[in-house]
Design a protein around this motif. Sequence first.
Motif, PDB file in Angstrom:
ATOM      1  N   SER A 101       3.076   2.104  16.465  1.00 38.45           N
ATOM      2  CA  SER A 101       4.309   1.580  15.870  1.00 38.45           C
ATOM      3  C   SER A 101       4.291   1.600  14.340  1.00 38.45           C
ATOM      4  CB  SER A 101       4.582   0.160  16.370  1.00 38.45           C
ATOM      5  OG  SER A 101       3.524  -0.696  15.991  1.00 38.45           O
ATOM      6  N   ASP A 102       3.108   1.752  13.722  1.00 40.76           N
ATOM      7  CA  ASP A 102       2.985   1.804  12.264  1.00 40.76           C
ATOM      8  C   ASP A 102       3.019   3.230  11.724  1.00 40.76           C
ATOM      9  OD1 ASP A 102       2.767  -0.949  12.005  1.00 40.76           O
ATOM     10  OD2 ASP A 102       0.570  -0.915  12.146  1.00 40.76           O
ATOM     11  N   CYS A 103       3.274   4.206  12.608  1.00 41.17           N
ATOM     12  CA  CYS A 103       3.226   5.614  12.214  1.00 41.17           C
ATOM     13  C   CYS A 103       4.558   6.303  12.476  1.00 41.17           C
ATOM     14  CB  CYS A 103       2.122   6.332  12.977  1.00 41.17           C
ATOM     15  SG  CYS A 103       0.475   5.700  12.639  1.00 41.17           S
ATOM     16  N   ASN A 104       4.931   7.180  11.557  1.00 40.90           N
ATOM     17  CA  ASN A 104       6.120   8.005  11.729  1.00 40.90           C
ATOM     18  C   ASN A 104       5.653   9.444  11.897  1.00 40.90           C
ATOM     19  OD1 ASN A 104       8.609   9.193  11.731  1.00 40.90           O
ATOM     20  ND2 ASN A 104       9.042   8.821   9.575  1.00 40.90           N
ATOM     21  N   ILE A 105       5.841   9.986  13.099  1.00 42.33           N
ATOM     22  CA  ILE A 105       5.394  11.343  13.418  1.00 42.33           C
ATOM     23  C   ILE A 105       6.596  12.263  13.362  1.00 42.33           C
ATOM     24  CG2 ILE A 105       4.326  12.826  15.155  1.00 42.33           C
ATOM     25  CD1 ILE A 105       2.960  10.248  16.259  1.00 42.33           C
ATOM     26  N   SER A 106       6.481  13.368  12.634  1.00 43.33           N
ATOM     27  CA  SER A 106       7.567  14.342  12.559  1.00 43.33           C
ATOM     28  C   SER A 106       7.016  15.746  12.739  1.00 43.33           C
ATOM     29  CB  SER A 106       8.318  14.222  11.229  1.00 43.33           C
ATOM     30  OG  SER A 106       7.455  14.475  10.146  1.00 43.33           O
ATOM     31  N   GLY A 107       7.864  16.635  13.198  1.00 47.19           N
ATOM     32  CA  GLY A 107       7.489  18.025  13.439  1.00 47.19           C
ATOM     33  C   GLY A 107       7.221  18.265  14.912  1.00 47.19           C
ATOM     34  N   GLY A 132       1.585  22.250   7.360  1.00 47.93           N
ATOM     35  CA  GLY A 132       2.459  21.167   6.932  1.00 47.93           C
ATOM     36  C   GLY A 132       3.615  20.860   7.856  1.00 47.93           C
ATOM     37  N   GLN A 133       3.776  21.607   8.929  1.00 46.14           N
ATOM     38  CA  GLN A 133       4.900  21.436   9.833  1.00 46.14           C
ATOM     39  C   GLN A 133       4.819  20.134  10.626  1.00 46.14           C
ATOM     40  OE1 GLN A 133       6.805  21.178  13.399  1.00 46.14           O
ATOM     41  NE2 GLN A 133       4.729  21.979  13.617  1.00 46.14           N
ATOM     42  N   LEU A 134       3.626  19.736  11.071  1.00 45.69           N
ATOM     43  CA  LEU A 134       3.398  18.512  11.846  1.00 45.69           C
ATOM     44  C   LEU A 134       2.806  17.465  10.913  1.00 45.69           C
ATOM     45  CD1 LEU A 134       3.271  16.961  14.543  1.00 45.69           C
ATOM     46  CD2 LEU A 134       1.087  18.115  15.000  1.00 45.69           C
ATOM     47  N   GLN A 135       3.442  16.288  10.863  1.00 45.63           N
ATOM     48  CA  GLN A 135       3.050  15.295   9.864  1.00 45.63           C
ATOM     49  C   GLN A 135       3.127  13.882  10.430  1.00 45.63           C
ATOM     50  OE1 GLN A 135       4.408  15.658   5.637  1.00 45.63           O
ATOM     51  NE2 GLN A 135       5.748  13.973   6.222  1.00 45.63           N
ATOM     52  N   ILE A 136       2.238  13.022   9.947  1.00 47.30           N
ATOM     53  CA  ILE A 136       2.266  11.587  10.263  1.00 47.30           C
ATOM     54  C   ILE A 136       2.207  10.833   8.945  1.00 47.30           C
ATOM     55  CG2 ILE A 136       1.096   9.654  11.373  1.00 47.30           C
ATOM     56  CD1 ILE A 136      -0.075  11.569  13.379  1.00 47.30           C
ATOM     57  N   MET A 146       0.838  -1.186   0.000  1.00 47.04           N
ATOM     58  CA  MET A 146       0.000   0.000   0.000  1.00 47.04           C
ATOM     59  C   MET A 146       0.877   1.241   0.000  1.00 47.04           C
ATOM     60  SD  MET A 146      -2.470   1.446   2.924  1.00 47.04           S
ATOM     61  CE  MET A 146      -2.570   3.202   2.692  1.00 47.04           C
ATOM     62  N   ALA A 147       0.436   2.259  -0.692  1.00 38.21           N
ATOM     63  CA  ALA A 147       1.144   3.535  -0.711  1.00 38.21           C
ATOM     64  C   ALA A 147       1.003   4.209   0.646  1.00 38.21           C
ATOM     65  CB  ALA A 147       0.562   4.424  -1.806  1.00 38.21           C
ATOM     66  N   ALA A 148       1.907   5.095   0.925  1.00 37.29           N
ATOM     67  CA  ALA A 148       1.875   5.808   2.199  1.00 37.29           C
ATOM     68  C   ALA A 148       0.666   6.727   2.274  1.00 37.29           C
ATOM     69  CB  ALA A 148       3.156   6.607   2.381  1.00 37.29           C
ATOM     70  N   ARG A 149       0.089   6.783   3.460  1.00 38.73           N
ATOM     71  CA  ARG A 149      -0.938   7.781   3.761  1.00 38.73           C
ATOM     72  C   ARG A 149      -0.238   8.862   4.565  1.00 38.73           C
ATOM     73  NH1 ARG A 149      -5.026   3.515   4.698  1.00 38.73           N
ATOM     74  NH2 ARG A 149      -6.604   3.853   3.123  1.00 38.73           N
ATOM     75  N   ILE A 150      -0.506  10.113   4.213  1.00 33.53           N
ATOM     76  CA  ILE A 150       0.123  11.244   4.888  1.00 33.53           C
ATOM     77  C   ILE A 150      -0.963  12.127   5.478  1.00 33.53           C
ATOM     78  CG2 ILE A 150       1.600  13.270   4.608  1.00 33.53           C
ATOM     79  CD1 ILE A 150       2.811  11.796   2.138  1.00 33.53           C
TER      80      ILE A 150
END
Length: 140
Positions: A49-55, A11-15, A1-5
């Motif tokens: 654990s399946d999510c990458n949180i940035s910002g 746009g500063q805070l993203q998962i 599956m493609a990434a869901r964003i």
Amino acid sequence: MAARIAHCHCGQLQIVTTAEPYAVVMCHCRGCQQRTGAPFGVGAYFELSDCNISGQSNAYVRTGASGSNFENRFCPDCGTTVYWLTPFHPEAVGIAAGAFEGDDLPAPSRSVWESERHHWVDVPTEDRWIEGRNGPRVGD
């Protein structure tokens, strides 16, 4: 599956996740109404654990309708609530449906806290839920 964003308005805070949500829930509680400024909130739930949180994010902790703490995480720049955490499900993250790019998120499978639902909000009855895509309506 493609990434869901999912991200805040600026746009500063993203998962980012490549997982499917284990639930998509429409919530009518007063806390979700106040958080969204809308008559209900919709959240997609994933394993943390399946999510990458940035910002950067700030937290606002409130007591949820269930009595558990509910930690809303929002962008300090634009104020958008992107996700939330609760000790009731410490391994999970709820992500605001409206924060996702695109329209491929599954429809809600549950409607909860309907006792606080605005009388004019139409929630699909069981005969209108899509077979195999939505589960039974709860909270009546």
